[in-house]
Write a protein that holds these residues in place. Structure first.
Motif, PDB file in Angstrom:
ATOM      1  N   LEU A   1      90.221  -2.515  80.021  1.00  0.00           N
ATOM      2  CA  LEU A   1      91.416  -2.050  80.735  1.00  0.00           C
ATOM      3  C   LEU A   1      91.090  -1.137  81.908  1.00  0.00           C
TER       4      LEU A   1
ATOM      5  N   GLY B   1      91.682   5.083  75.953  1.00  0.00           N
ATOM      6  CA  GLY B   1      91.365   6.121  76.924  1.00  0.00           C
ATOM      7  C   GLY B   1      89.977   6.677  76.683  1.00  0.00           C
ATOM      8  N   ILE B   2      89.514   7.473  77.639  1.00  0.00           N
ATOM      9  CA  ILE B   2      88.202   8.118  77.493  1.00  0.00           C
ATOM     10  C   ILE B   2      88.315   9.603  77.825  1.00  0.00           C
TER      11      ILE B   2
ATOM     12  N   GLY C   1      93.623   0.062  72.643  1.00  0.00           N
ATOM     13  CA  GLY C   1      92.702   0.976  71.940  1.00  0.00           C
ATOM     14  C   GLY C   1      92.834   0.825  70.437  1.00  0.00           C
ATOM     15  N   ALA C   2      93.168  -0.389  70.003  1.00  0.00           N
ATOM     16  CA  ALA C   2      93.569  -0.601  68.606  1.00  0.00           C
ATOM     17  C   ALA C   2      92.400  -0.809  67.647  1.00  0.00           C
ATOM     18  N   SER C   3      91.169  -0.599  68.113  1.00  0.00           N
ATOM     19  CA  SER C   3      90.037  -0.749  67.198  1.00  0.00           C
ATOM     20  C   SER C   3      89.554   0.608  66.705  1.00  0.00           C
TER      21      SER C   3
ATOM     22  N   THR D   1      90.397   4.142  83.755  1.00  0.00           N
ATOM     23  CA  THR D   1      90.626   3.838  82.336  1.00  0.00           C
ATOM     24  C   THR D   1      91.921   4.461  81.829  1.00  0.00           C
TER      25      THR D   1
ATOM     26  N   GLY E   1      99.373  10.564  76.013  1.00  0.00           N
ATOM     27  CA  GLY E   1      98.877  11.542  76.982  1.00  0.00           C
ATOM     28  C   GLY E   1      97.927  12.497  76.301  1.00  0.00           C
TER      29      GLY E   1
ATOM     30  N   ILE F   1      93.597   6.689  67.248  1.00  0.00           N
ATOM     31  CA  ILE F   1      95.061   6.694  67.332  1.00  0.00           C
ATOM     32  C   ILE F   1      95.613   5.276  67.533  1.00  0.00           C
TER      33      ILE F   1
ATOM     34  N   ALA G   1      89.863  -6.961  75.826  1.00  0.00           N
ATOM     35  CA  ALA G   1      90.017  -6.748  77.268  1.00  0.00           C
ATOM     36  C   ALA G   1      89.428  -5.405  77.670  1.00  0.00           C
TER      37      ALA G   1
ATOM     38  N   PRO H   1      99.115  14.359  72.303  1.00  0.00           N
ATOM     39  CA  PRO H   1      98.499  15.037  71.161  1.00  0.00           C
ATOM     40  C   PRO H   1      97.615  16.204  71.597  1.00  0.00           C
ATOM     41  N   GLY H   2      97.464  17.152  70.674  1.00  0.00           N
ATOM     42  CA  GLY H   2      96.405  18.146  70.801  1.00  0.00           C
ATOM     43  C   GLY H   2      95.175  17.562  70.122  1.00  0.00           C
ATOM     44  N   TRP H   3      94.407  18.388  69.409  1.00  0.00           N
ATOM     45  CA  TRP H   3      93.210  17.870  68.740  1.00  0.00           C
ATOM     46  C   TRP H   3      93.591  16.896  67.629  1.00  0.00           C
ATOM     47  N   VAL H   4      92.936  15.715  67.650  1.00  0.00           N
ATOM     48  CA  VAL H   4      93.161  14.693  66.626  1.00  0.00           C
ATOM     49  C   VAL H   4      91.794  14.253  66.109  1.00  0.00           C
TER      50      VAL H   4
HETATM   51  P1  NAD Z   1      88.938   6.777  70.276  1.00  0.00           P
HETATM   52  O1  NAD Z   1      87.703   6.986  71.047  1.00  0.00           O
HETATM   53  O2  NAD Z   1      88.890   6.656  68.805  1.00  0.00           O
HETATM   54  O3  NAD Z   1      89.739   5.522  70.848  1.00  0.00           O
HETATM   55  C1  NAD Z   1      89.770   5.212  72.190  1.00  0.00           C
HETATM   56  C2  NAD Z   1      89.965   3.719  72.349  1.00  0.00           C
HETATM   57  O4  NAD Z   1      90.028   3.388  73.744  1.00  0.00           O
HETATM   58  C3  NAD Z   1      88.829   2.890  71.738  1.00  0.00           C
HETATM   59  O5  NAD Z   1      89.394   1.852  70.982  1.00  0.00           O
HETATM   60  C4  NAD Z   1      88.107   2.328  72.953  1.00  0.00           C
HETATM   61  O6  NAD Z   1      87.512   1.064  72.735  1.00  0.00           O
HETATM   62  C5  NAD Z   1      89.260   2.208  73.939  1.00  0.00           C
HETATM   63  N1  NAD Z   1      88.771   2.125  75.318  1.00  0.00           N
HETATM   64  C6  NAD Z   1      87.989   3.017  75.990  1.00  0.00           C
HETATM   65  N2  NAD Z   1      87.717   2.550  77.212  1.00  0.00           N
HETATM   66  C7  NAD Z   1      88.338   1.358  77.313  1.00  0.00           C
HETATM   67  C8  NAD Z   1      88.420   0.369  78.342  1.00  0.00           C
HETATM   68  N3  NAD Z   1      87.782   0.503  79.524  1.00  0.00           N
HETATM   69  N4  NAD Z   1      89.140  -0.753  78.095  1.00  0.00           N
HETATM   70  C9  NAD Z   1      89.751  -0.923  76.912  1.00  0.00           C
HETATM   71  N5  NAD Z   1      89.708  -0.051  75.908  1.00  0.00           N
HETATM   72  C10 NAD Z   1      89.005   1.079  76.110  1.00  0.00           C
HETATM   73  O7  NAD Z   1      89.880   7.991  70.688  1.00  0.00           O
HETATM   74  P2  NAD Z   1      91.348   8.397  70.255  1.00  0.00           P
HETATM   75  O8  NAD Z   1      91.308   9.796  69.897  1.00  0.00           O
HETATM   76  O9  NAD Z   1      91.955   7.405  69.352  1.00  0.00           O
HETATM   77  O10 NAD Z   1      92.062   8.292  71.682  1.00  0.00           O
HETATM   78  C11 NAD Z   1      93.262   7.575  71.887  1.00  0.00           C
HETATM   79  C12 NAD Z   1      94.051   8.230  72.989  1.00  0.00           C
HETATM   80  O11 NAD Z   1      94.438   9.535  72.571  1.00  0.00           O
HETATM   81  C13 NAD Z   1      93.257   8.420  74.280  1.00  0.00           C
HETATM   82  O12 NAD Z   1      94.067   8.070  75.376  1.00  0.00           O
HETATM   83  C14 NAD Z   1      92.943   9.902  74.295  1.00  0.00           C
HETATM   84  O13 NAD Z   1      92.777  10.397  75.580  1.00  0.00           O
HETATM   85  C15 NAD Z   1      94.152  10.473  73.587  1.00  0.00           C
HETATM   86  N6  NAD Z   1      93.952  11.793  72.965  1.00  0.00           N
HETATM   87  C16 NAD Z   1      93.032  11.988  71.972  1.00  0.00           C
HETATM   88  C17 NAD Z   1      92.874  13.257  71.429  1.00  0.00           C
HETATM   89  C18 NAD Z   1      91.881  13.552  70.332  1.00  0.00           C
HETATM   90  O14 NAD Z   1      91.668  14.755  69.989  1.00  0.00           O
HETATM   91  N7  NAD Z   1      91.287  12.565  69.699  1.00  0.00           N
HETATM   92  C19 NAD Z   1      93.655  14.321  71.909  1.00  0.00           C
HETATM   93  C20 NAD Z   1      94.577  14.080  72.907  1.00  0.00           C
HETATM   94  C21 NAD Z   1      94.719  12.810  73.434  1.00  0.00           C
END
Ligand code: NAD
Length: 255
Positions: free
Chosen positions: A71, A99-100, A22-24, A120, A145, A27, A69, A188-191
């Motif tokens: 995932l 994640g989604i 998820g490096a693009s 996912t 998580g 988080i 990839a 994390p909570g809200w990010v």
């Molecule tokens: P984001 O949407 O900015 O990043 C999610 C990343 O996951 C993206 O790079 C996306 O391309 C990648 N991704 C999604 N489906 C994919 C797949 N099938 N294959 C490969 N890559 C895939 O969101 P984020 O906030 O950076 O989320 C990162 C993690 O943090 C997630 O697991 C999310 O559930 C968790 N999280 C986020 C929050 C929040 O408030 N943002 C809170 C709690 C947990």
């Protein structure tokens, strides 16, 4: 309190070979940049965010390499670990952030929503753990998580379940893979990331009012916890779940 770029420098991270998923975005991107900034060699998995991945690659020439990839499928997880090992010459750490988060009231839950979420968020964690643990001789697995997995989330029971499963997976693997591989979780909570953008746009004020530290986390706040778990400074921690939520889950006095 203002947020900053992740700043912690752990000397032992220099030269560590890390796969960050998820490096693009959000988080994952913050973790990849913080790790590369600490001297680690990073394979940065992306799916759709090619230009963000390229930008990060240019920022850390030779130290951050993008790998594409999907995932949500076993073969994507196998491929990303294989290609990362090829690019980095081995693997010491996995940081799984991809994640989604989608809406899913239970009365309207479709098979597709349920399956895509678990594939996912959860199945990928198992496949990546399998592939990475076969190749890491001494190192760590770190998962992202969510507080949703710790306390549940109405309207998102599928997401909460997909993250709750990571808690018991981490507890199990921490014992199974010890002493050579430490396995930990950051919840994390809200990010503030693209994932939460829409929700924050409509209800940031009420969200902040429920957070004792009175702010929404930035992605670098989470990356800071990940750096600690990746480093030798957390050498006696395994099977832990760091709740990075500004105190949002602290029990409140009622009445
Ligand atoms: P984001 O949407 O900015 O990043 C999610 C990343 O996951 C993206 O790079 C996306 O391309 C990648 N991704 C999604 N489906 C994919 C797949 N099938 N294959 C490969 N890559 C895939 O969101 P984020 O906030 O950076 O989320 C990162 C993690 O943090 C997630 O697991 C999310 O559930 C968790 N999280 C986020 C929050 C929040 O408030 N943002 C809170 C709690 C947990």
């Amino acid at each position: 309190m203002t947020s900053k770029k992740a700043t912690a420098i752990y000397q032992d991270l220099k030269g560590k070979r890390v796969l960050v998923t998820g490096a693009s975005s959000g988080i994952g991107l913050a973790c990849a940049r913080a790790l590369a900034g600490s001297g680690a060699m990073v394979a940065a998995q992306y799916l759709n965010g090619k230009s963000a991945a390229e930008k990060a690659e240019k920022e850390f020439p030779g130290r951050l390499l993008k790998v594409r990839a999907d995932l949500s499928e076993e073969k994507g997880c196998v491929k990303v670990v294989g290609e990362s090992i090829k690019a980095l010459g081995g693997l010491d750490l996995l940081v799984h952030s991809a994640g989604i988060w989608t809406d899913g009231p239970i009365r309207e839950m479709t098979r597709e929503t349920l399956e895509t979420t678990f594939k996912t968020n959860t199945f990928s964690s198992y496949y990546l753990s399998r592939e990475a643990s076969r190749r890491i001789t001494r190192g760590g697995l770190i998962f992202i998580g969510s507080t949703a997995g710790q306390r549940g989330e109405p309207g998102h029971s599928h997401y909460a379940g997909s993250k709750g499963a990571l808690q018991s997976m981490v507890l199990s693997l921490a014992q199974e893979l010890a002493p050579s591989i430490r396995v930990n979780l950051v919840s994390p909570g809200w990010v503030r990331t693209p994932m939460s953008e829409e929700a924050l746009r409509s209800r940031e004020k009420s969200i902040i009012s429920a957070v004792p530290l009175k702010r929404v986390a930035e992605a670098d706040d989470v990356a800071e916890a990940v750096l600690f778990l990746a480093s030798n400074s957390s050498r006696h921690l395994t099977g832990v779940d760091i709740c990075c939520s500004g105190g949002a889950l602290l029990p409140m006095p009622r009445g």
